[in-house]
Scaffold this active site. Structure first.
Site, PDB file in Angstrom:
ATOM      1  N   GLU A 106       0.840  -0.928  -0.213  1.00 45.66           N
ATOM      2  CA  GLU A 106      -0.051   0.443  -0.135  1.00 45.66           C
ATOM      3  C   GLU A 106       0.638   0.740  -0.400  1.00 45.66           C
ATOM      4  O   GLU A 106       0.302   2.600   0.151  1.00 45.66           O
ATOM      5  CB  GLU A 106      -0.952   0.056   1.420  1.00 45.66           C
ATOM      6  CG  GLU A 106      -1.527  -1.439   0.985  1.00 45.66           C
ATOM      7  CD  GLU A 106      -2.446  -1.759   2.104  1.00 45.66           C
ATOM      8  OE1 GLU A 106      -2.975  -0.167   3.340  1.00 45.66           O
ATOM      9  OE2 GLU A 106      -3.397  -2.060   2.127  1.00 45.66           O
ATOM     10  N   THR A 203       0.038   1.398  10.382  1.00 40.65           N
ATOM     11  CA  THR A 203       0.119   0.894   9.054  1.00 40.65           C
ATOM     12  C   THR A 203       0.250   2.641   8.249  1.00 40.65           C
ATOM     13  O   THR A 203       0.765   2.474   7.635  1.00 40.65           O
ATOM     14  CB  THR A 203      -1.406  -0.183   8.308  1.00 40.65           C
ATOM     15  OG1 THR A 203      -2.196   1.270   9.122  1.00 40.65           O
ATOM     16  CG2 THR A 203      -1.181  -0.681   9.615  1.00 40.65           C
ATOM     17  N   ALA A 220      -9.020   0.322  15.888  1.00 42.26           N
ATOM     18  CA  ALA A 220     -10.087   0.622  16.219  1.00 42.26           C
ATOM     19  C   ALA A 220     -11.293  -0.200  16.743  1.00 42.26           C
ATOM     20  O   ALA A 220     -11.875  -0.783  17.823  1.00 42.26           O
ATOM     21  CB  ALA A 220     -11.298   1.770  15.808  1.00 42.26           C
ATOM     22  N   ASP A 343     -19.169   2.705  11.143  1.00 38.89           N
ATOM     23  CA  ASP A 343     -16.968   2.516  10.931  1.00 38.89           C
ATOM     24  C   ASP A 343     -17.531   3.894   9.475  1.00 38.89           C
ATOM     25  O   ASP A 343     -16.315   3.276   9.287  1.00 38.89           O
ATOM     26  CB  ASP A 343     -17.035   1.601  10.520  1.00 38.89           C
ATOM     27  CG  ASP A 343     -15.428   0.615  10.226  1.00 38.89           C
ATOM     28  OD1 ASP A 343     -14.987   1.603  10.909  1.00 38.89           O
ATOM     29  OD2 ASP A 343     -15.378  -0.420   9.494  1.00 38.89           O
ATOM     30  N   ASN A 430     -12.521   4.708   0.703  1.00 34.67           N
ATOM     31  CA  ASN A 430     -11.273   4.088   1.507  1.00 34.67           C
ATOM     32  C   ASN A 430     -10.195   5.089   1.576  1.00 34.67           C
ATOM     33  O   ASN A 430     -10.107   6.013   1.331  1.00 34.67           O
ATOM     34  CB  ASN A 430     -11.410   2.756   1.358  1.00 34.67           C
ATOM     35  CG  ASN A 430     -11.071   2.502   3.135  1.00 34.67           C
ATOM     36  OD1 ASN A 430     -10.393   2.387   3.963  1.00 34.67           O
ATOM     37  ND2 ASN A 430     -12.069   1.468   3.320  1.00 34.67           N
ATOM     38  N   TRP A 431      -8.848   4.302   1.706  1.00 39.65           N
ATOM     39  CA  TRP A 431      -7.826   4.972   2.129  1.00 39.65           C
ATOM     40  C   TRP A 431      -7.058   5.373   1.191  1.00 39.65           C
ATOM     41  O   TRP A 431      -6.163   6.574   0.936  1.00 39.65           O
ATOM     42  CB  TRP A 431      -7.198   4.640   3.279  1.00 39.65           C
ATOM     43  CG  TRP A 431      -6.633   3.147   2.396  1.00 39.65           C
ATOM     44  CD1 TRP A 431      -7.343   1.636   2.378  1.00 39.65           C
ATOM     45  CD2 TRP A 431      -5.323   2.789   1.489  1.00 39.65           C
ATOM     46  NE1 TRP A 431      -6.206   0.795   1.623  1.00 39.65           N
ATOM     47  CE2 TRP A 431      -5.765   1.367   1.332  1.00 39.65           C
ATOM     48  CE3 TRP A 431      -4.102   3.196   0.532  1.00 39.65           C
ATOM     49  CZ2 TRP A 431      -4.219   0.490   0.416  1.00 39.65           C
ATOM     50  CZ3 TRP A 431      -3.645   2.593  -0.027  1.00 39.65           C
ATOM     51  CH2 TRP A 431      -3.533   1.542  -0.410  1.00 39.65           C
ATOM     52  N   CYS A 658      -9.866 -12.485   7.753  1.00 40.14           N
ATOM     53  CA  CYS A 658      -8.298 -12.863   7.059  1.00 40.14           C
ATOM     54  C   CYS A 658      -8.907 -14.080   5.559  1.00 40.14           C
ATOM     55  O   CYS A 658      -7.639 -13.311   4.967  1.00 40.14           O
ATOM     56  CB  CYS A 658      -7.720 -12.980   7.384  1.00 40.14           C
ATOM     57  SG  CYS A 658      -6.340 -11.781   9.307  1.00 40.14           S
ATOM     58  N   HIS A 659      -9.095 -14.599   6.194  1.00 42.85           N
ATOM     59  CA  HIS A 659      -8.896 -15.566   5.099  1.00 42.85           C
ATOM     60  C   HIS A 659     -10.765 -15.929   4.263  1.00 42.85           C
ATOM     61  O   HIS A 659     -10.632 -16.988   3.936  1.00 42.85           O
ATOM     62  CB  HIS A 659      -9.322 -17.392   6.286  1.00 42.85           C
ATOM     63  CG  HIS A 659      -7.449 -17.850   6.758  1.00 42.85           C
ATOM     64  ND1 HIS A 659      -6.667 -18.105   5.768  1.00 42.85           N
ATOM     65  CD2 HIS A 659      -7.075 -17.482   8.241  1.00 42.85           C
ATOM     66  CE1 HIS A 659      -5.533 -18.460   6.604  1.00 42.85           C
ATOM     67  NE2 HIS A 659      -6.020 -18.077   7.495  1.00 42.85           N
TER      68      HIS A 659
HETATM   69 CA    CA Z   1     -12.941   0.920  10.910  1.00 41.97          CA
END
Ligand code: CA
Length: 732
Positions: A106, A203, A220, A343, A430-431, A658-659
Site C-alpha cells: 500500500e 500502518t 479501533a 464505521d 477508502n484510504w 483474513c481467510h
Molecule cells: Ca474501522
C-alpha cells in the site's frame, strides 16, 4: 521472505513522562554520530536532504517525490509533462523489483537523489535505485509475528518519510524508527504506544514538518483509544499528544479539548472498549497556517447505542481536526458523521488547495471520507463550504448546510431490524489515494458501491450489553453470521466500483469509469492532463483527466491498491507503482463468488512487485500463469448440526477477516479450502497451539476452546466439500 529468529530487546528508559525505547545505539553514540554528520556536511551535501523549504517548493524540483502526497498539499498532482497524451503509447516497463511478498502493498514511495524509499509487508523499509530498480538496502524492523493478529486489515504499511538524510517509518507494533538514508542503519527507535496490552497497530505513513514527526495508529475495531503524537526528529522525544476521544471519566482530562469531547459522550462505558477514533491514515501539514490536520476514525464499538446510550455526537469521531503544529492545541474541528454508527472513518486522504468558490479564492481542505459526502472546508477556520454526495448514500439524505450536519434516513435505522446500507463499512471511498487536477478543478476518486448489512448482535438483543473481548473485533454488529445475513436480505447490491472525476464545488461527476468490483487502487494526476490508476482487475490505466478517455493500459496481472507516483532521473520521466492487493478487503475476496473472475490476483496470484515505466522502456512484463485452483477432496467427517452452526459463527467472527467470508479467501492469505493433508492433520496445532505463528498465524487459544477449533474445522471441511462439488459440476 524468510522468517528468521529474532531477538527483541527492549531497553525502556522512562524520562519525564515519556517512554524512550532505544535499540543498538546509545545516546552518546547518537551525539557522536550527529557530530560526524555535521563535519561531513561541509565536504559532501547530505544525501536525501529533504527539508521544509524543499517540500514547500516541491514544484521547483518536479523530478522528486518529496513527501507522502508529493508536497504538503498532498494533491498527488505532478508538474511533469514529458509523458503526455501524444507519446503515452510508448510508455513501457523500465524495471521491476520483486517485493518477495504476496500480501497487500500500500506504500507511496518517496523519491529523492535518485533513490526510492518505500515500505512493504511487516513494516519492512526498502531503498531502491530509482533508475535501475536495484536494491540499495532494506531494513526489517522484525515486527513480532503475533502482532499480525492485531491488524484488522493485514500487516500493511503505507509509506515512510524522509527528512535531512534520515528515513522515518512506523512499525505494525507501534514503534517509530529512524534510519540512515544512505545505509539503512538504525539510528534510534521509540515506542509510540500508550498501552502495549491493547491491540494498537500502525500502518500509516508519518509526516514531518517543523522538525516534528506526526504519527497516529489504528486498532479501533479491537478496542483502542485514538491519539496522534508529535516526536522530535533528532531526539525522538515526545513534543505533544492529542487524544481524539475521552478516556476514563474518573481520571483527569489530558488536555482541555477532552473536556469538550466528554460532554458529547453519554451514559456508556466506552473507555473500557477504547472508544476508537484512531488516526490511522491521513495527517496533513499546512505551512500557511502552521496547522496539522488529522483525519479521525470510527467509534468502538461501531454501534452508538452501546458506545454512548445517552446519545451525543461523540467527538472527535469521524472528524477532521486542525491542530497547532507546534503545540497540538486544537484550532477547529468538523465532524462528518456525528454519533457514528457505521464505521464511517474520516481518515481518508485530505488535500489542501486554493479554489475559487462563489467568486472568492478560498484556501480549502478536501476529503471524501467513508460516509459518501465530499467535504470542502475553509482550512483557516473549518467553515463548511460544500458537502455533495460523491457516492451512493442511503444512510442520510443530505448534509444540512445551515447546521453542517447530515440528515439521517430514519428508514435505515438498524436498531430494531437489520438494514443494508450504502456506503458500507468499506466506505464510498477508502484510504486509496485520490488526486486533484487544479487546472481542471477535478478530483479523481476511486469510488466504491459496497453495502454492509448492519444488525445488532444477538448478545446485545438479549442482554443490552457488549462484553469487551480483547484480541477480537468489538463492533456490536453481527459479523459472525454475516454470510447468513447476506443470503437472507433481499435487494442488496453486489459490490462494484468506479473511478470518477468529481467537481467538489458543483458536486457534478464529470466522467466515471465503472468497474465490476469495488477494491481498486489510488490515483495520481499530471500536468499533462493524465490520471493514472492501478485497479483490482490488474490493469494499470492512464485516463485523459478531462474526458475520461482511456489513453493507455497495461495488463499487470496483479491487483493494485497503492497509488502510482511519478519522478524524473537523467531527463527521463518514470511512472512507478506497487502491485499486490489485500488489506481491508481480505474478507471479501471471492465472497459468494461475485468477483472470482474480476480480481487479477485471485486468478494469477498476488506477486508483489514494484514496477517502473518510462517512454521507450525496453522490458516486457513476464506473463503470469493462471492458477489452477482445484479444491482437493476433503476428509470424510461426521459433523453434528451444532458443530456446523457453532463453527460457522466462530469462523465468521475470528477467521473471516483474513481467510475470507464463507472460506473463500482473498488473494493475500491462504484459502483454507485448499489445505493440504498436513494442514488437515495439524489443524488444531495450528489454530490452538500456534505452530505457524512465525508466519503470522498465531495461536487463538486465548479466545477459542479446543472444541471451538474443532467446530471451525468441521465448518471449513463442510464448506470446502460443497464448493468442491460446485466446482466439479462447473467443470463438467
Ligand atoms: Ca474501522
Amino acid at each position: 521472505m524468510k522468517f528468521r529468529n529474532y531477538l527483541y530487546v527492549f531497553v525502556i528508559i522512562i524520562t519525564g513522562g515519556y517512554i524512550f525505547t532505544q535499540i543498538n545505539t546509545s545516546n552518546k553514540e547518537l551525539e557522536n554520530k550527529k557530530d560526524e554528520i555535521t563535519k561531513s556536511d561541509i565536504a559532501n551535501p547530505i544525501f536525501a536532504n529533504i527539508n521544509q523549504e524543499r517540500i514547500i517548493n516541491a514544484d521547483n524540483e518536479p523530478g522528486s517525490w518529496l513527501s507522502h502526497g508529493r508536497n504538503y498539499e498532498e494533491q498527488r498532482y505532478s508538474p511533469l509533462v514529458q509523458i503526455n497524451k501524444n507519446n503515452i503509447d510508448n510508455l513501457e516497463l523500465a524495471w521491476s523489483f520483486d517485493m518477495s511478498s504476496t500480501r497487500a502493498l500500500e506504500s507511496t514511495p518517496i523519491v529523492v537523489d535518485g533513490t526510492m524509499f518505500l515500505t512493504s509487508e511487516w513494516s519492512i523499509v526498502y531503498a531502491i535505485d530509482a533508475k535501475t530498480g536495484n536494491e540499495v538496502w532494506y531494513y526489517d524492523p522484525e515486527v513480532p509475528k503475533d502482532w499480525g493478529r492485531k491488524a484488522c486489515c493485514d500487516v500493511v504499511n503505507r509509506g515512510a518519510a524522509v527528512w535531512k538524510g534520515y528515513v522515518y517509518s512506523a512499525t505494525l507494533d507501534g514503534r517509530l524508527i529512524k534510519l540512515d538514508a544512505k545505509t539503512g542503519e538504525l539510528v534510534w527507535e521509540i515506542d509510540t504506544l500508550i498501552d502495549r496490552a491493547r491491540d494498537y497497530t500502525i500502518t500509516g505513513a508519518p509526516r514531518i514538518a517543523n522538525n516534528l514527526i506526526f504519527i497516529g495508529n489504528g486498532g479501533a475495531e479491537y478496542g483502542v483509544r485514538g491519539y496522534v503524537s508529535a516526536f522530535d526528529v533528532d531526539t525522538g522525544k515526545l513534543a505533544w499528544r492529542f487524544y481524539t476521544v475521552p478516556g476514563d471519566p474518573s481520571l483527569p482530562f489530558e488536555h482541555p479539548e477532552m473536556e469538550l469531547a466528554a460532554e458529547t459522550w453519554k451514559g456508556g462505558e466506552w473507555w473500557k472498549i477504547g472508544g476508537g477514533g484512531t488516526v490511522w491514515n491521513s495527517i496533513v501539514y499546512d505551512p500557511e497556517f502552521n496547522q496539522v490536520y488529522i483525519g479521525v476514525g470510527n467509534g468502538t464499538p461501531w454501534t452508538r447505542v452501546i458506545r454512548s446510550p445517552g446519545g451525543g455526537d461523540n467527538l472527535f469521531l469521524s472528524s477532521m481536526v486542525a491542530l497547532d503544529a507546534d503545540t497540538g492545541k486544537m484550532n477547529w474541528h468538523y465532524q462528518t458523521t456525528p454519533g457514528d454508527n457505521w464505521d464511517y472513518t474520516a481518515v481518508q486522504d485530505m488535500m489542501l488547495a486554493e479554489i475559487e468558490i462563489d467568486g472568492d479564492k478560498r484556501k480549502v481542505i478536501m476529503q471524501a471520507p467513508k460516509n459518501g459526502f465530499f467535504y470542502v472546508l475553509d482550512r483557516k477556520n473549518g467553515e463548511l463550504l460544500r458537502a455533495h454526495k460523491y457516492a451512493e448514500v442511503n444512510w442520510a439524505t443530505h448534509v444540512d448546510m445551515e447546521t453542517g450536519r447530515p440528515v439521517e434516513n430514519k428508514d435505515k435505522d438498524y436498531l430494531e431490524e437489520k438494514q443494508w446500507i450504502l456506503p458500507g463499512a468499506l466506505g464510498g471511498h477508502n484510504w486509496q489515494a485520490m488526486s486533484f487536477d487544479p487546472d481542471l478543478g477535478l478530483v479523481y476518486i476511486p469510488t466504491q458501491i459496497a453495502p454492509t448489512i448492519y444488525k445488532m448482535t444477538e448478545e446485545w438483543q438479549k442482554t443490552g450489553k457488549l462484553k469487551y473481548k480483547p484480541n477480537s473485533w468489538n463492533t456490536g454488529v453481527e459479523l459472525g453470521k454475516y454470510l447468513d445475513l447476506a443470503l437472507t436480505t433481499p435487494d442488496v447490491p453486489i459490490p462494484t466500483g468506479s473511478l470518477q472525476a468529481f467537481d467538489p464545488i458543483s458536486g457534478e461527476t464529470k466522467w466515471e469509469v465503472m468497474y465490476p468490483q469495488h477494491w481498486n487502487g489510488g490515483t495520481m494526476s499530471t500536468k499533462s492532463g493524465i490520471t493514472f490508476q492501478g485497479n483490482g482487475m490488474g490493469t494499470l490505466n492512464a485516463y485523459d483527466s478531462f474526458s475520461g478517455e482511456l489513453l493507455w493500459s497495461k495488463d499487470i496481472q496483479t491487483s493494485m491498491l497503492a497509488p502510482p507516483i511519478t519522478f524524473m532521473i537523467d531527463g527521463e520521466q518514470y511512472i512507478a507503482i506497487l502491485a499486490g492487493t489485500g488489506g481491508g478487503n481480505n474478507h471479501g475476496g471471492d465472497t459468494l463468488g461475485f468477483h472470482a473472475e474480476h480480481l487479477a490476483s485471485l486468478k494469477y496470484g498476488n506477486a508483489g512487485r514494484l514496477l517502473a515505466f518510462k517512454l521507450n522502456g525496453e522490458l516486457n512484463l513476464p506473463r503470469l500463469d493462471l492458477l489452477e485452483k482445484i479444491i482437493p477432496e476433503q476428509p470424510l467427517l461426521q459433523s453434528t448440526e451444532f458443530q456446523i452452526s457453532r463453527g460457522t459463527e466462530l469462523y465468521g467472527e475470528y477467521c473471516a477477516f483474513c481467510h475470507g467470508t464463507a472460506v473463500r479467501a482473498g488473494p493475500a492469505l491462504p484459502d483454507l479450502r485448499m489445505m493440504n493433508n498436513d494442514s488437515h492433520e495439524l489443524f488444531k496445532e495450528i489454530v490452538y497451539e500456534g505452530i505457524l505463528s512465525e508466519n503470522g498465524m498465531s495461536s487463538f487459544s486465548d479466545v477459542l476452546s479446543e472444541n471451538d477449533v474443532e467446530s471451525i474445522y468441521h465448518y471449513i471441511v463442510k464448506t470446502a466439500s460443497v464448493d468442491r462439488q460446485i466446482q466439479l459440476e462447473q467443470n463438467n
